[in-house]
Design a protein around this motif. Sequence first.
Motif, PDB file in Angstrom:
ATOM      1  N   TYR A 127       0.956  -1.173   0.162  1.00  0.00           N
ATOM      2  CA  TYR A 127       0.013   0.080   0.094  1.00  0.00           C
ATOM      3  C   TYR A 127       0.861   1.116  -0.036  1.00  0.00           C
ATOM      4  O   TYR A 127       1.721   1.051   0.683  1.00  0.00           O
ATOM      5  N   PRO A 128       0.671   2.442  -0.741  1.00  0.00           N
ATOM      6  CA  PRO A 128      -0.591   2.583  -1.690  1.00  0.00           C
ATOM      7  C   PRO A 128      -0.612   2.146  -2.881  1.00  0.00           C
ATOM      8  O   PRO A 128      -1.242   2.767  -3.839  1.00  0.00           O
ATOM      9  N   LEU A 129       0.232   1.351  -3.427  1.00  0.00           N
ATOM     10  CA  LEU A 129       0.524   0.823  -4.782  1.00  0.00           C
ATOM     11  C   LEU A 129      -1.041   0.140  -5.095  1.00  0.00           C
ATOM     12  O   LEU A 129      -1.623  -0.325  -4.261  1.00  0.00           O
ATOM     13  N   ASP A 130      -1.283  -0.127  -6.433  1.00  0.00           N
ATOM     14  CA  ASP A 130      -2.344  -0.639  -6.768  1.00  0.00           C
ATOM     15  C   ASP A 130      -2.618  -2.267  -6.249  1.00  0.00           C
ATOM     16  O   ASP A 130      -3.716  -2.770  -5.751  1.00  0.00           O
ATOM     17  N   VAL A 187       9.016   6.388  -0.367  1.00  0.00           N
ATOM     18  CA  VAL A 187       9.571   6.893   0.747  1.00  0.00           C
ATOM     19  C   VAL A 187       8.500   7.990   0.991  1.00  0.00           C
ATOM     20  O   VAL A 187       7.814   8.125   2.008  1.00  0.00           O
ATOM     21  N   LEU A 188       8.124   8.890  -0.002  1.00  0.00           N
ATOM     22  CA  LEU A 188       7.368  10.076   0.256  1.00  0.00           C
ATOM     23  C   LEU A 188       5.793   9.480   0.239  1.00  0.00           C
ATOM     24  O   LEU A 188       5.054  10.239   0.867  1.00  0.00           O
ATOM     25  N   ASN A 189       5.558   8.594  -0.350  1.00  0.00           N
ATOM     26  CA  ASN A 189       4.085   8.133  -0.385  1.00  0.00           C
ATOM     27  C   ASN A 189       3.783   7.637   1.154  1.00  0.00           C
ATOM     28  O   ASN A 189       2.906   7.802   1.887  1.00  0.00           O
ATOM     29  N   THR A 191       5.514   8.637   3.915  1.00  0.00           N
ATOM     30  CA  THR A 191       5.458   9.712   4.860  1.00  0.00           C
ATOM     31  C   THR A 191       4.434  10.896   4.591  1.00  0.00           C
ATOM     32  O   THR A 191       3.972  11.468   5.527  1.00  0.00           O
ATOM     33  N   LEU A 192       3.986  11.051   3.374  1.00  0.00           N
ATOM     34  CA  LEU A 192       3.282  12.521   2.961  1.00  0.00           C
ATOM     35  C   LEU A 192       1.825  12.354   2.568  1.00  0.00           C
ATOM     36  O   LEU A 192       1.328  13.197   2.856  1.00  0.00           O
ATOM     37  N   SER A 193       1.851  11.184   1.835  1.00  0.00           N
ATOM     38  CA  SER A 193       0.477  11.122   1.211  1.00  0.00           C
ATOM     39  C   SER A 193      -0.622  10.625   2.193  1.00  0.00           C
ATOM     40  O   SER A 193      -2.041  11.054   1.527  1.00  0.00           O
ATOM     41  N   GLY A 194      -0.284  10.335   3.482  1.00  0.00           N
ATOM     42  CA  GLY A 194      -1.415   9.974   4.314  1.00  0.00           C
ATOM     43  C   GLY A 194      -2.396   8.684   3.888  1.00  0.00           C
ATOM     44  O   GLY A 194      -1.856   7.691   3.183  1.00  0.00           O
ATOM     45  N   ARG A 195      -3.643   8.787   4.259  1.00  0.00           N
ATOM     46  CA  ARG A 195      -4.260   7.600   3.996  1.00  0.00           C
ATOM     47  C   ARG A 195      -4.837   7.706   2.555  1.00  0.00           C
ATOM     48  O   ARG A 195      -4.576   8.237   1.713  1.00  0.00           O
ATOM     49  N   ASP A 196      -5.602   6.487   2.270  1.00  0.00           N
ATOM     50  CA  ASP A 196      -6.210   6.087   0.883  1.00  0.00           C
ATOM     51  C   ASP A 196      -6.320   7.438  -0.022  1.00  0.00           C
ATOM     52  O   ASP A 196      -7.303   8.331   0.371  1.00  0.00           O
ATOM     53  N   LEU A 197      -5.751   7.704  -0.907  1.00  0.00           N
ATOM     54  CA  LEU A 197      -5.818   8.741  -1.866  1.00  0.00           C
ATOM     55  C   LEU A 197      -7.151   8.630  -2.558  1.00  0.00           C
ATOM     56  O   LEU A 197      -7.797   9.401  -3.142  1.00  0.00           O
ATOM     57  N   TYR A 198      -7.779   7.374  -2.776  1.00  0.00           N
ATOM     58  CA  TYR A 198      -9.000   7.356  -3.615  1.00  0.00           C
ATOM     59  C   TYR A 198     -10.112   7.692  -2.581  1.00  0.00           C
ATOM     60  O   TYR A 198     -11.240   7.994  -2.923  1.00  0.00           O
ATOM     61  N   LYS A 199     -10.126   7.468  -1.300  1.00  0.00           N
ATOM     62  CA  LYS A 199     -11.173   7.689  -0.449  1.00  0.00           C
ATOM     63  C   LYS A 199     -11.272   8.953   0.366  1.00  0.00           C
ATOM     64  O   LYS A 199     -10.564   9.824   0.601  1.00  0.00           O
ATOM     65  N   ASN A 200     -12.493   8.938   0.742  1.00  0.00           N
ATOM     66  CA  ASN A 200     -12.858  10.227   1.656  1.00  0.00           C
ATOM     67  C   ASN A 200     -11.997  10.025   2.912  1.00  0.00           C
ATOM     68  O   ASN A 200     -12.194   9.108   3.660  1.00  0.00           O
ATOM     69  N   THR A 201     -11.536  11.122   3.439  1.00  0.00           N
ATOM     70  CA  THR A 201     -10.612  11.162   4.524  1.00  0.00           C
ATOM     71  C   THR A 201     -11.677  11.578   5.830  1.00  0.00           C
ATOM     72  O   THR A 201     -11.098  11.557   6.884  1.00  0.00           O
ATOM     73  N   ILE A 202     -12.876  11.842   5.655  1.00  0.00           N
ATOM     74  CA  ILE A 202     -13.820  12.312   6.707  1.00  0.00           C
ATOM     75  C   ILE A 202     -13.924  11.032   7.746  1.00  0.00           C
ATOM     76  O   ILE A 202     -14.326  10.106   7.142  1.00  0.00           O
ATOM     77  N   ASP A 203     -13.869  11.225   8.732  1.00  0.00           N
ATOM     78  CA  ASP A 203     -14.085  10.221   9.898  1.00  0.00           C
ATOM     79  C   ASP A 203     -15.626  10.448  10.280  1.00  0.00           C
ATOM     80  O   ASP A 203     -16.104  11.223  10.956  1.00  0.00           O
ATOM     81  N   VAL A 204     -16.588   9.488   9.759  1.00  0.00           N
ATOM     82  CA  VAL A 204     -17.728   9.957  10.173  1.00  0.00           C
ATOM     83  C   VAL A 204     -18.122   9.507  11.741  1.00  0.00           C
ATOM     84  O   VAL A 204     -19.410   9.812  12.217  1.00  0.00           O
ATOM     85  N   PHE A 205     -17.375   8.989  12.331  1.00  0.00           N
ATOM     86  CA  PHE A 205     -17.619   8.774  13.621  1.00  0.00           C
ATOM     87  C   PHE A 205     -17.293  10.072  14.546  1.00  0.00           C
ATOM     88  O   PHE A 205     -17.624   9.931  15.633  1.00  0.00           O
ATOM     89  N   THR A 206     -16.268  10.818  14.072  1.00  0.00           N
ATOM     90  CA  THR A 206     -15.939  11.817  14.730  1.00  0.00           C
ATOM     91  C   THR A 206     -16.503  13.181  14.189  1.00  0.00           C
ATOM     92  O   THR A 206     -15.725  14.272  14.669  1.00  0.00           O
ATOM     93  N   LYS A 207     -17.455  13.307  13.506  1.00  0.00           N
ATOM     94  CA  LYS A 207     -17.924  14.672  12.882  1.00  0.00           C
ATOM     95  C   LYS A 207     -18.278  15.562  14.246  1.00  0.00           C
ATOM     96  O   LYS A 207     -19.142  14.974  15.008  1.00  0.00           O
ATOM     97  N   ASP A 208     -17.949  16.719  14.282  1.00  0.00           N
ATOM     98  CA  ASP A 208     -18.235  17.728  15.141  1.00  0.00           C
ATOM     99  C   ASP A 208     -19.444  18.765  14.568  1.00  0.00           C
ATOM    100  O   ASP A 208     -18.865  19.416  14.044  1.00  0.00           O
TER     101      ASP A 208
END
Length: 258
Positions: A127-130, A187-189, A191-208
Amino acid sequence: MERLKVKIQPLFVLYIFLCIYFGWYNDIFYYVVVLTLHEYGHYYMTKHLGYSVEGILFSVYGTSLKTSNNYSIKDEIKIAIAGPMVNVILIVCTIAIWWVFPSIYLFTKSFVLCNIIVLIFNLLPIYPLDGGRVLLSSLSKRFNRNRLEKISSKVCLVIGIMLLVLFVYSLFIKTNYNLFIMGLFMVLNSTLSGRDLYKNTIDVFTKDYKTPVEIKVFKVRDLESSQLVKYLSKNYYSVFEVENTDGCRRVEEKDLFR
């Protein structure tokens, strides 16, 4: 199908200039073309499955689609495979043309080589390769997805460092720029890219919801939860009224992640 918006980060432009400065003209040109076509494969499959796409992003850690979707496991696998399939088609078609017009071999040899490298590299089960996305999507049926991503990200970092070390070693023998490009990407992926680049990064469990939030109610018929995620958006909260033979049941956005 609407035109795909392209966004280029300033660091990516700097990276291009550095490649030109060091004389890596052919390598960087072919890689940009091949990666763009590879990403168009992901884009086409994403749109074909009914998801929205905000655009394509060129950054120092590779190319990626900008979306705000949450995919079902089957759809995520299809989207991940679509990119490498484009490389396979380009390789086969170009080699086939060699039989008809042998003279273009010298001009397209590097293009085929870049496609082969991108294909093999992206099929690595990291991850995050295909290949890693396909593996994680399959394993997420039984294991925690976030934990799998963290483990794979660490593996990606270690392999990236190893490739960069091999590149430095190659400077004293025969310089291999592919090792540098792949090592830097990993290396950059990691350390920098974070979570899944395809998916929504909003956490629906912690919406305020400190401010009013728009709620959209969708009426659907006989759809499973995995099919409803394509209608989620960071701009509103989704509620579904699912009609079937047993009546109507109400499903909220947060229920899809339980």
